[in-house]
Design a protein around this motif. Structure first.
Motif, PDB file in Angstrom:
ATOM      1  N   MET A   1      19.810 -10.583   3.254  1.00  0.00           N
ATOM      2  CA  MET A   1      18.860 -11.738   2.583  1.00  0.00           C
ATOM      3  C   MET A   1      18.061 -11.905   3.538  1.00  0.00           C
ATOM      4  SD  MET A   1      19.823 -15.214   1.526  1.00  0.00           S
ATOM      5  CE  MET A   1      20.033 -14.986  -0.331  1.00  0.00           C
ATOM      6  N   ALA A   2      16.523 -11.913   3.151  1.00  0.00           N
ATOM      7  CA  ALA A   2      15.524 -12.258   4.167  1.00  0.00           C
ATOM      8  C   ALA A   2      15.353 -13.548   4.437  1.00  0.00           C
ATOM      9  CB  ALA A   2      14.095 -11.754   3.198  1.00  0.00           C
ATOM     10  N   THR A   3      15.018 -14.003   5.560  1.00  0.00           N
ATOM     11  CA  THR A   3      15.106 -15.270   6.031  1.00  0.00           C
ATOM     12  C   THR A   3      13.573 -15.931   5.780  1.00  0.00           C
ATOM     13  OG1 THR A   3      13.851 -14.753   8.169  1.00  0.00           O
ATOM     14  CG2 THR A   3      16.375 -15.005   7.950  1.00  0.00           C
ATOM     15  N   PRO A   4      13.182 -17.346   5.299  1.00  0.00           N
ATOM     16  CA  PRO A   4      11.974 -17.771   5.249  1.00  0.00           C
ATOM     17  C   PRO A   4      10.703 -17.238   5.948  1.00  0.00           C
ATOM     18  CG  PRO A   4      13.603 -19.835   5.100  1.00  0.00           C
ATOM     19  CD  PRO A   4      14.253 -18.252   5.470  1.00  0.00           C
ATOM     20  N   LEU A   5      11.023 -17.012   7.252  1.00  0.00           N
ATOM     21  CA  LEU A   5       9.907 -16.470   8.211  1.00  0.00           C
ATOM     22  C   LEU A   5       9.776 -15.051   7.651  1.00  0.00           C
ATOM     23  CD1 LEU A   5       8.338 -16.941  10.683  1.00  0.00           C
ATOM     24  CD2 LEU A   5      10.003 -15.802  11.990  1.00  0.00           C
ATOM     25  N   LEU A   6      10.586 -14.111   7.421  1.00  0.00           N
ATOM     26  CA  LEU A   6      10.550 -12.823   6.960  1.00  0.00           C
ATOM     27  C   LEU A   6       9.887 -12.690   5.651  1.00  0.00           C
ATOM     28  CD1 LEU A   6      10.726 -10.035   8.128  1.00  0.00           C
ATOM     29  CD2 LEU A   6      13.118 -10.097   7.073  1.00  0.00           C
ATOM     30  N   LYS A   7      10.171 -13.689   4.895  1.00  0.00           N
ATOM     31  CA  LYS A   7       9.452 -13.621   3.553  1.00  0.00           C
ATOM     32  C   LYS A   7       7.980 -13.948   3.808  1.00  0.00           C
ATOM     33  CE  LYS A   7      13.500 -14.963   0.624  1.00  0.00           C
ATOM     34  NZ  LYS A   7      14.171 -16.167   0.006  1.00  0.00           N
ATOM     35  N   THR A   8       7.674 -14.727   4.787  1.00  0.00           N
ATOM     36  CA  THR A   8       6.175 -15.223   4.764  1.00  0.00           C
ATOM     37  C   THR A   8       5.489 -14.213   5.326  1.00  0.00           C
ATOM     38  OG1 THR A   8       6.903 -17.695   5.197  1.00  0.00           O
ATOM     39  CG2 THR A   8       4.495 -16.777   6.035  1.00  0.00           C
ATOM     40  N   TYR A   9       6.177 -13.269   6.440  1.00  0.00           N
ATOM     41  CA  TYR A   9       5.660 -12.208   6.924  1.00  0.00           C
ATOM     42  C   TYR A   9       5.372 -11.132   5.745  1.00  0.00           C
ATOM     43  CZ  TYR A   9       4.660  -7.852   9.567  1.00  0.00           C
ATOM     44  OH  TYR A   9       4.283  -6.706  10.023  1.00  0.00           O
ATOM     45  N   LYS A  10       6.223 -10.815   4.989  1.00  0.00           N
ATOM     46  CA  LYS A  10       6.023  -9.946   3.856  1.00  0.00           C
ATOM     47  C   LYS A  10       4.897 -10.056   2.971  1.00  0.00           C
ATOM     48  CE  LYS A  10      10.550  -7.999   4.261  1.00  0.00           C
ATOM     49  NZ  LYS A  10      11.974  -7.851   3.411  1.00  0.00           N
ATOM     50  N   LYS A  11       4.646 -11.547   2.755  1.00  0.00           N
ATOM     51  CA  LYS A  11       3.424 -11.903   1.927  1.00  0.00           C
ATOM     52  C   LYS A  11       2.290 -11.765   2.882  1.00  0.00           C
ATOM     53  CE  LYS A  11       6.143 -15.429  -0.600  1.00  0.00           C
ATOM     54  NZ  LYS A  11       6.272 -16.852  -0.931  1.00  0.00           N
ATOM     55  N   PHE A  12       2.180 -12.103   3.900  1.00  0.00           N
ATOM     56  CA  PHE A  12       1.099 -11.859   4.753  1.00  0.00           C
ATOM     57  C   PHE A  12       0.496 -10.407   5.083  1.00  0.00           C
ATOM     58  CE2 PHE A  12       1.565 -16.359   5.264  1.00  0.00           C
ATOM     59  CZ  PHE A  12       0.169 -16.961   6.043  1.00  0.00           C
ATOM     60  N   LYS A  13       1.453  -9.823   5.394  1.00  0.00           N
ATOM     61  CA  LYS A  13       1.177  -8.367   5.766  1.00  0.00           C
ATOM     62  C   LYS A  13       0.308  -7.483   4.860  1.00  0.00           C
ATOM     63  CE  LYS A  13       5.039  -5.322   4.740  1.00  0.00           C
ATOM     64  NZ  LYS A  13       6.141  -4.458   5.256  1.00  0.00           N
ATOM     65  N   TRP A  14       0.353  -7.904   3.776  1.00  0.00           N
ATOM     66  CA  TRP A  14      -0.549  -7.119   2.716  1.00  0.00           C
ATOM     67  C   TRP A  14      -1.948  -7.676   2.668  1.00  0.00           C
ATOM     68  CZ3 TRP A  14       1.572  -2.479   2.523  1.00  0.00           C
ATOM     69  CH2 TRP A  14       2.926  -2.547   2.351  1.00  0.00           C
ATOM     70  N   LEU A  15      -2.147  -8.746   3.096  1.00  0.00           N
ATOM     71  CA  LEU A  15      -3.555  -9.365   3.228  1.00  0.00           C
ATOM     72  C   LEU A  15      -4.454  -8.742   4.136  1.00  0.00           C
ATOM     73  CD1 LEU A  15      -2.502 -13.147   2.852  1.00  0.00           C
ATOM     74  CD2 LEU A  15      -3.294 -11.628   1.077  1.00  0.00           C
ATOM     75  N   PRO A  16      -5.977  -8.664   3.590  1.00  0.00           N
ATOM     76  CA  PRO A  16      -6.641  -8.195   4.970  1.00  0.00           C
ATOM     77  C   PRO A  16      -6.644  -9.308   6.071  1.00  0.00           C
ATOM     78  CG  PRO A  16      -7.889  -8.182   2.839  1.00  0.00           C
ATOM     79  CD  PRO A  16      -6.438  -9.114   2.601  1.00  0.00           C
ATOM     80  N   PHE A  17      -6.343  -8.764   7.215  1.00  0.00           N
ATOM     81  CA  PHE A  17      -5.981  -9.426   8.586  1.00  0.00           C
ATOM     82  C   PHE A  17      -4.791 -10.192   8.287  1.00  0.00           C
ATOM     83  CE2 PHE A  17     -10.517  -9.354   8.018  1.00  0.00           C
ATOM     84  CZ  PHE A  17     -11.021  -8.434   9.023  1.00  0.00           C
ATOM     85  N   GLY A  18      -3.769  -9.511   7.610  1.00  0.00           N
ATOM     86  CA  GLY A  18      -2.600 -10.499   7.514  1.00  0.00           C
ATOM     87  C   GLY A  18      -1.892 -10.707   8.748  1.00  0.00           C
ATOM     88  N   ASN A  19      -1.600  -9.531   9.458  1.00  0.00           N
ATOM     89  CA  ASN A  19      -0.913  -9.564  10.884  1.00  0.00           C
ATOM     90  C   ASN A  19      -1.488 -10.651  11.596  1.00  0.00           C
ATOM     91  OD1 ASN A  19       1.190  -7.852  10.066  1.00  0.00           O
ATOM     92  ND2 ASN A  19       0.004  -6.066  11.184  1.00  0.00           N
ATOM     93  N   TRP A  20      -2.709 -10.838  11.711  1.00  0.00           N
ATOM     94  CA  TRP A  20      -3.535 -11.802  12.485  1.00  0.00           C
ATOM     95  C   TRP A  20      -3.378 -13.139  11.927  1.00  0.00           C
ATOM     96  CZ3 TRP A  20      -7.645 -15.047  11.066  1.00  0.00           C
ATOM     97  CH2 TRP A  20      -8.268 -15.621  12.341  1.00  0.00           C
ATOM     98  N   LEU A  21      -3.315 -13.257  10.714  1.00  0.00           N
ATOM     99  CA  LEU A  21      -3.160 -14.672  10.068  1.00  0.00           C
ATOM    100  C   LEU A  21      -1.774 -15.222  10.144  1.00  0.00           C
ATOM    101  CD1 LEU A  21      -4.717 -14.124   6.594  1.00  0.00           C
ATOM    102  CD2 LEU A  21      -5.571 -15.723   8.376  1.00  0.00           C
ATOM    103  N   PHE A  22      -0.667 -14.039  10.283  1.00  0.00           N
ATOM    104  CA  PHE A  22       0.734 -14.466  10.544  1.00  0.00           C
ATOM    105  C   PHE A  22       1.067 -15.032  11.734  1.00  0.00           C
ATOM    106  CE2 PHE A  22       4.841 -13.422  11.639  1.00  0.00           C
ATOM    107  CZ  PHE A  22       5.851 -14.220  10.804  1.00  0.00           C
ATOM    108  N   SER A  23       0.448 -14.184  12.674  1.00  0.00           N
ATOM    109  CA  SER A  23       0.487 -14.478  14.126  1.00  0.00           C
ATOM    110  C   SER A  23      -0.118 -15.800  14.450  1.00  0.00           C
ATOM    111  CB  SER A  23      -0.395 -13.464  14.857  1.00  0.00           C
ATOM    112  OG  SER A  23       0.246 -12.018  14.717  1.00  0.00           O
TER     113      SER A  23
END
Length: 155
Positions: A1-23
């Motif tokens: 089961m994905a944790t809240p942090l992991l769910k947030t990362y999965k949402k962000f990673k598909w956005l332009p600059f998603g890894n940067w925004l998540f970081s």
């Protein structure tokens, strides 16, 4: 089961600059990590990869990345991968200690990797050692840390 942090990362990673925004979001939650300007490039249950730019603000007197900046990168990776891996409804974590080895001069951008062996049974009052390897731009390991995370059951 994905944790809240992991769910947030999965949402962000598909956005332009998603890894940067998540970081940036991680650094807003734990501001000290912002001093090294990390970029989390991969996060999954049990695994993280992050980068840190080589810049003057993290240099020591000989022009290499200073020891505490490397420790900061290691603690970031260990903490985020732990948070993404433990069952967040039943357990919590806090860093307890860190042993480090400085293997080579760190004079380039750095890439860190941390893994937790999964699947596993999470215990109460457990000390989990999270190994973190840090590499320079040429792929040479320059730093190793074993970060001890204290895992306990939520009351």
């Amino acid at each position: 089961m994905a944790t809240p942090l992991l769910k947030t990362y999965k949402k962000f990673k598909w956005l332009p600059f998603g890894n940067w925004l998540f970081s940036k979001a991680v650094c807003k939650r734990a501001p000290y990590f912002g001093t090294i300007k990390p970029k989390i490039t991969h996060l999954s249950e049990g695994r993280i990869t992050a980068q840190m730019p080589n810049r003057k603000a993290v240099h020591n007197h000989i022009g290499t990345v200073h020891a505490i900046a490397q420790c900061n990168l290691a603690e970031l990776c260990a903490g985020v991968v732990t948070d993404a891996s433990i069952p967040s409804k039943t357990h919590r974590w806090i860093p307890k200690g860190m042993t480090v080895q400085y293997l080579k001069k760190a004079d380039t951008d750095l890439r860190a990797e941390a893994t937790i062996s999964l699947p596993r049974q999470w215990q109460d009052k457990e000390e989990l050692i999270v190994p973190v390897e840090v590499f320079n731009s040429d792929g040479v390991k320059v730093f190793h840390a074993d970060v001890t995370m204290y895992i306990s059951a939520k009351k």
